[in-house]
Design a protein around this motif. Structure first.
Motif, PDB file in Angstrom:
ATOM      1  N   ARG A   1       0.820  -1.216   0.000  1.00 53.95           N
ATOM      2  CA  ARG A   1       0.000   0.000   0.000  1.00 53.95           C
ATOM      3  C   ARG A   1       0.854   1.267   0.000  1.00 53.95           C
ATOM      4  NH1 ARG A   1      -4.302  -1.854   4.709  1.00 53.95           N
ATOM      5  NH2 ARG A   1      -5.922  -2.704   3.335  1.00 53.95           N
ATOM      6  N   GLY A   2       2.154   1.106   0.244  1.00 57.64           N
ATOM      7  CA  GLY A   2       3.030   2.259   0.323  1.00 57.64           C
ATOM      8  C   GLY A   2       3.133   2.845   1.710  1.00 57.64           C
ATOM      9  N   ASP A   3       2.619   2.131   2.716  1.00 59.28           N
ATOM     10  CA  ASP A   3       2.638   2.608   4.100  1.00 59.28           C
ATOM     11  C   ASP A   3       3.829   1.974   4.823  1.00 59.28           C
ATOM     12  OD1 ASP A   3       0.288   3.998   3.579  1.00 59.28           O
ATOM     13  OD2 ASP A   3      -0.973   2.305   4.174  1.00 59.28           O
ATOM     14  N   VAL A   4       4.980   2.619   4.736  1.00 57.82           N
ATOM     15  CA  VAL A   4       6.210   2.014   5.234  1.00 57.82           C
ATOM     16  C   VAL A   4       6.226   1.919   6.758  1.00 57.82           C
ATOM     17  CG1 VAL A   4       8.729   2.219   5.317  1.00 57.82           C
ATOM     18  CG2 VAL A   4       7.501   2.756   3.208  1.00 57.82           C
ATOM     19  N   ASP A   5       5.712   2.924   7.456  1.00 54.48           N
ATOM     20  CA  ASP A   5       5.762   2.897   8.922  1.00 54.48           C
ATOM     21  C   ASP A   5       5.000   1.702   9.506  1.00 54.48           C
ATOM     22  OD1 ASP A   5       7.388   5.088   8.965  1.00 54.48           O
ATOM     23  OD2 ASP A   5       5.815   6.523   9.517  1.00 54.48           O
ATOM     24  N   PRO A   6       3.719   1.499   9.150  1.00 53.51           N
ATOM     25  CA  PRO A   6       3.037   0.303   9.670  1.00 53.51           C
ATOM     26  C   PRO A   6       3.641  -0.992   9.146  1.00 53.51           C
ATOM     27  CG  PRO A   6       1.625   1.479   8.121  1.00 53.51           C
ATOM     28  CD  PRO A   6       2.789   2.361   8.400  1.00 53.51           C
ATOM     29  N   CYS A   7       4.215  -0.943   7.948  1.00 53.21           N
ATOM     30  CA  CYS A   7       4.892  -2.123   7.410  1.00 53.21           C
ATOM     31  C   CYS A   7       6.078  -2.487   8.297  1.00 53.21           C
ATOM     32  CB  CYS A   7       5.354  -1.851   5.980  1.00 53.21           C
ATOM     33  SG  CYS A   7       6.381  -3.159   5.275  1.00 53.21           S
ATOM     34  N   LEU A   8       6.867  -1.493   8.658  1.00 55.53           N
ATOM     35  CA  LEU A   8       8.028  -1.731   9.514  1.00 55.53           C
ATOM     36  C   LEU A   8       7.597  -2.259  10.882  1.00 55.53           C
ATOM     37  CD1 LEU A   8      11.157  -1.340   9.805  1.00 55.53           C
ATOM     38  CD2 LEU A   8      10.618   0.863  10.873  1.00 55.53           C
TER      39      LEU A   8
END
Length: 292
Positions: A188-195
């Motif tokens: 989705r391009g949401d790096v913070d929640p991905c991390l």
């Protein structure tokens, strides 16, 4: 007087004859029998004999997917309301590389949808079947999410996310669930929640708390290695926090009393075969799934 008696007798006889000529009164209506519209009225998946499911399970574990599908199709002809058999049929399709990566996902989805609908109607299944039904649905969506232009289909990502959230509600310590949630967030391009999800997955992998019925227990190093090539993690790998999270996870492992080698080149310790323990007898009574 005699004449009156004769007339009365004739009149009575005529009445009796007339009554005999009429249709008899209809019998009282039979009591209505309540017929349940639920596919599994006893609250459990209407499964084939366990011995037959075990045969299908063994074929699946042996990667004899075509044979497993043929057997499950025969079982489903007899037991069309078996959510367990439908979920297994989906897996025997999804993991068959000969069917094509995306095409197998499309075909498997039909069986996952049918199984999910039965569970929603009250056909309870074991925890193992419930878990892998959610995971199969998520895996199929993640396969179908990439588009030709290098982007991701939002609807497929939303579907994968919903399936993984249902699994997380029941098994919050599953590293497999957390890792694949990270895939969705990065796609989705949401790096913070991905991390955050990726970090939680590494922590869960190093923990002794996990679902007992997992097909495979992947080590922390397993997930790290997978993340280095996972297509959804391109932006994550460019973030300096990615390497910091990995080093923190490896440092945690060194403090465990049973810690083995950690870091690149370490030999991960797996427990259980690579594919499928879904149909192994559960040590606890299976749980029902509430409608989603």
């Amino acid at each position: 007087m005699e004449k009156t008696k004769v007339i009365s007798a004739v009149t009575l006889l005529a009445g009796l004859v007339g009554a005999c000529g009429k249709d008899p009164p209809p019998p009282p209506p039979a009591a209505e029998v309540a017929v349940s519209a639920a596919p599994c009225p006893n609250g459990r998946s209407d499964d084939p004999p366990r011995a037959e499911l075990v045969k299908a399970h063994r074929l699946f574990r042996g990667q004899q997917y075509a044979e497993a599908r043929a057997l499950l199709d025969r079982l489903l002809e007899q037991k069309p309301h078996s959510a367990t058999a439908l979920a297994a049929r989906g897996d025997a399709t999804l993991f068959d590389d000969s069917l094509g990566y995306a095409d197998a996902a499309r075909r498997a989805r039909d069986y996952y949808d049918r199984a999910t609908n039965l569970v929603a109607q009250g056909c309870g299944v074991s925890r193992r079947t419930e878990y892998y039904l959610h995971m199969g649905d998520a895996f199929a969506a993640l396969r179908l999410a990439p588009t030709d232009g290098g982007a991701f289909d939002r609807a497929e990502l939303d579907r994968a996310d919903a399936a993984l959230r249902r699994a997380e509600e029941r098994w919050p310590q599953s590293a497999e669930v957390l890792y694949n949630q990270a895939r969705v967030q990065c796609a989705r391009g949401d790096v913070d929640p991905c991390l955050e999800r990726f970090s939680s997955a590494l922590e869960a992998a190093g923990s002794l708390e996990r679902p007992r019925f997992l097909r495979t227990h992947r080590s922390t190093e397993d997930w790290i290695v997978r993340s280095e090539t996972q297509s959804e993690f391109g932006a994550l790998r460019e973030d300096p926090r990615y390497r910091a999270v990995i080093e923190e996870a490896r440092a945690r492992l060194k403090t465990r009393p049973d810690a083995g080698p950690a870091g690149p080149g370490a030999s991960p310790r797996r427990r259980g075969p690579e594919r499928g323990l879904r149909l192994r007898p559960d040590s606890r009574p299976p749980a029902q799934t509430a409608p989603q």
